[in-house]
Design an enzyme around this catalytic site. Structure first.
Site, mmCIF file in Angstrom:
data_model
loop_
_atom_site.group_PDB
_atom_site.id
_atom_site.type_symbol
_atom_site.label_atom_id
_atom_site.label_comp_id
_atom_site.label_asym_id
_atom_site.label_seq_id
_atom_site.Cartn_x
_atom_site.Cartn_y
_atom_site.Cartn_z
ATOM 1 N N LEU A 33 0.813 -1.224 0.000
ATOM 2 C CA LEU A 33 0.000 0.000 0.000
ATOM 3 C C LEU A 33 0.847 1.274 0.000
ATOM 4 C CD1 LEU A 33 -2.651 -1.235 2.590
ATOM 5 C CD2 LEU A 33 -2.816 -1.250 0.083
ATOM 6 N N GLY A 36 -1.543 6.512 -2.722
ATOM 7 C CA GLY A 36 -2.659 6.409 -3.669
ATOM 8 C C GLY A 36 -3.782 5.574 -3.076
ATOM 9 N N HIS A 37 -3.406 4.429 -2.489
ATOM 10 C CA HIS A 37 -4.411 3.574 -1.831
ATOM 11 C C HIS A 37 -5.027 4.293 -0.623
ATOM 12 C CE1 HIS A 37 -1.606 0.267 -3.450
ATOM 13 N NE2 HIS A 37 -2.742 0.036 -4.065
ATOM 14 N N GLN A 61 -5.726 -12.146 -12.965
ATOM 15 C CA GLN A 61 -5.622 -10.936 -13.785
ATOM 16 C C GLN A 61 -4.209 -10.667 -14.275
ATOM 17 O OE1 GLN A 61 -7.028 -8.431 -10.449
ATOM 18 N NE2 GLN A 61 -5.528 -6.933 -11.167
ATOM 19 N N GLN A 155 -9.858 0.404 -16.205
ATOM 20 C CA GLN A 155 -10.430 -0.466 -15.161
ATOM 21 C C GLN A 155 -11.619 0.219 -14.493
ATOM 22 O OE1 GLN A 155 -8.169 -2.889 -12.136
ATOM 23 N NE2 GLN A 155 -8.540 -1.103 -10.872
ATOM 24 N N SER A 188 2.449 0.380 -6.802
ATOM 25 C CA SER A 188 3.217 -0.636 -6.075
ATOM 26 C C SER A 188 4.402 -1.098 -6.922
ATOM 27 C CB SER A 188 2.326 -1.840 -5.755
ATOM 28 O OG SER A 188 1.148 -1.396 -5.123
HETATM 29 P P1 AMP Z 1 -3.835 -1.965 -6.891
HETATM 30 O O1 AMP Z 1 -3.415 -2.364 -5.517
HETATM 31 O O2 AMP Z 1 -2.726 -1.474 -7.760
HETATM 32 O O3 AMP Z 1 -4.716 -2.991 -7.559
HETATM 33 O O4 AMP Z 1 -4.768 -0.694 -6.706
HETATM 34 C C1 AMP Z 1 -5.888 -0.705 -5.861
HETATM 35 C C2 AMP Z 1 -6.684 0.539 -6.118
HETATM 36 O O5 AMP Z 1 -5.864 1.677 -5.852
HETATM 37 C C3 AMP Z 1 -7.149 0.656 -7.579
HETATM 38 O O6 AMP Z 1 -8.461 1.198 -7.582
HETATM 39 C C4 AMP Z 1 -6.158 1.618 -8.157
HETATM 40 O O7 AMP Z 1 -6.660 2.337 -9.269
HETATM 41 C C5 AMP Z 1 -5.894 2.538 -6.979
HETATM 42 N N1 AMP Z 1 -4.606 3.233 -7.119
HETATM 43 C C6 AMP Z 1 -3.397 2.685 -7.372
HETATM 44 N N2 AMP Z 1 -2.460 3.639 -7.480
HETATM 45 C C7 AMP Z 1 -3.093 4.834 -7.329
HETATM 46 C C8 AMP Z 1 -2.668 6.201 -7.349
HETATM 47 N N3 AMP Z 1 -1.401 6.543 -7.561
HETATM 48 N N4 AMP Z 1 -3.601 7.148 -7.138
HETATM 49 C C9 AMP Z 1 -4.900 6.824 -6.915
HETATM 50 N N5 AMP Z 1 -5.356 5.556 -6.886
HETATM 51 C C10 AMP Z 1 -4.466 4.574 -7.093
#
Ligand code: AMP
Length: 283
Positions: A33, A36-37, A61, A155, A188
């Site tokens: 995490l 962004g998360h 995926q 997505q 990540s």
């Molecule tokens: P992930 O863990 O990469 O699958 O992301 C989980 C959620 O966090 C998804 O809805 C992503 O679009 C969102 N997310 C990932 N990186 C960012 C970021 N830099 N800014 C905003 N949301 C993000």
């Protein structure tokens, strides 16, 4: 924070909140995490009585097994951050828990209109895997609101359409991309970049902003904007371009002219790390 690794445990726990008519916000993630998360989670916390976060690196995926195996993990650190943030429930299942009973007979759903371009052709099976896991998670959590990042813009549109198509009683909220000071979109996968690669990765955002800046010019065309982006990206000898697309952000159809609502979306490889980013604006 309650942590559940089984669907049964999660459902049991959620019952008590549902009986009290409390609203549930849900943020699905693959862990490792970052800000962004956390931003998505803060949004959920503001607007719901309780917030559920899931961490599950969904094998379905990943079109590239190496990408799946190298996906960064930090379970202990993630749990610590979520506790500090005041998340109510973490769902942390194993692959066996999610897919164990289904075996090979998996449902595959597609939204062809939104899966013609961008990441769909470069990552065969990716969105089918996303739709599958997200449907399962929505079924387990039955949230009122779900929070998705606009960094993964295609997505976001696909999940929005999934909710709409299958009439999930869920509101989806798209949250703007959180960036490093350098402009690099947080991800990540950034942890797998070398220092030099992370520096060159900032060209992705810079090139899109340069195209945005030029988009107001008289008679500017879509191919010219793409050339501007390409030139900036290829000033790095470490960047390999997967795609540069300029589309209508509502339909993901190609734009003929530089006018109205614009989505610029880019995917690049730095070494074997694939990064995506996008901006949206109006001319
Ligand atoms: P992930 O863990 O990469 O699958 O992301 C989980 C959620 O966090 C998804 O809805 C992503 O679009 C969102 N997310 C990932 N990186 C960012 C970021 N830099 N800014 C905003 N949301 C993000």
């Amino acid at each position: 924070m309650e942590i559940h690794s089984t669907v049964k445990g999660l459902r049991e726990s959620l019952k008590k909140y549902k009986l009290k008519n409390q609203t549930i916000g849900f943020v699905p993630t693959m862990g490792y995490l970052h800000e962004g998360h956390f931003n998505l989670m803060e949004e959920s916390k503001k607007r719901n009585d309780i917030t559920v976060v899931s961490i599950f690196v969904n094998p379905l995926q990943f079109n590239d097994i190496k990408d799946f195996e190298k996906y960064p993990k930090n379970e202990e650190g993630d749990i610590e951050s979520l506790t500090k943030l005041g998340i109510d429930i973490l769902f942390l299942p194993s692959s066996e828990e999610i897919y164990g009973q289904v075996g090979e007979a998996k449902i595959e759903m597609k939204i062809p209109a939104l899966m013609k371009n961008l990441c769909a052709p470069s990552r065969i099976g990716h969105f089918e895997g996303v739709i599958h896991i997200v449907s399962k998670l929505f079924n387990y959590v039955q949230p009122d609101k779900v929070y998705f990042g606009l960094k993964d813009y295609q997505q976001f549109l696909i999940i929005k359409e999934l909710i709409h198509n299958l009439s999930f009683p869920i509101e989806i909220i798209g949250v703007e991309t959180v960036r490093e000071k350098s402009g690099l979109a947080m991800s990540s996968r950034n942890s797998r970049l070398t220092k030099e690669e992370s520096e060159d990765a900032t060209l992705v955002y810079r090139s899109m902003k340069m195209a945005e800046k030029n988009s107001g010019k008289k008679n500017i065309t879509i191919p010219t904007l793409k050339e501007i982006i390409k030139e900036i990206l290829l000033s790095s000898n470490m960047i390999k371009i997967d795609y540069i697309e300029i589309l209508d952000p509502d339909t993901l159809e190609n734009k003929e002219f530089v006018s109205g609502k614009i989505l610029i979306a880019i995917a690049v490889f730095l070494g074997n790390v694939r990064l995506i980013d996008n901006i949206r604006f109006e001319v």
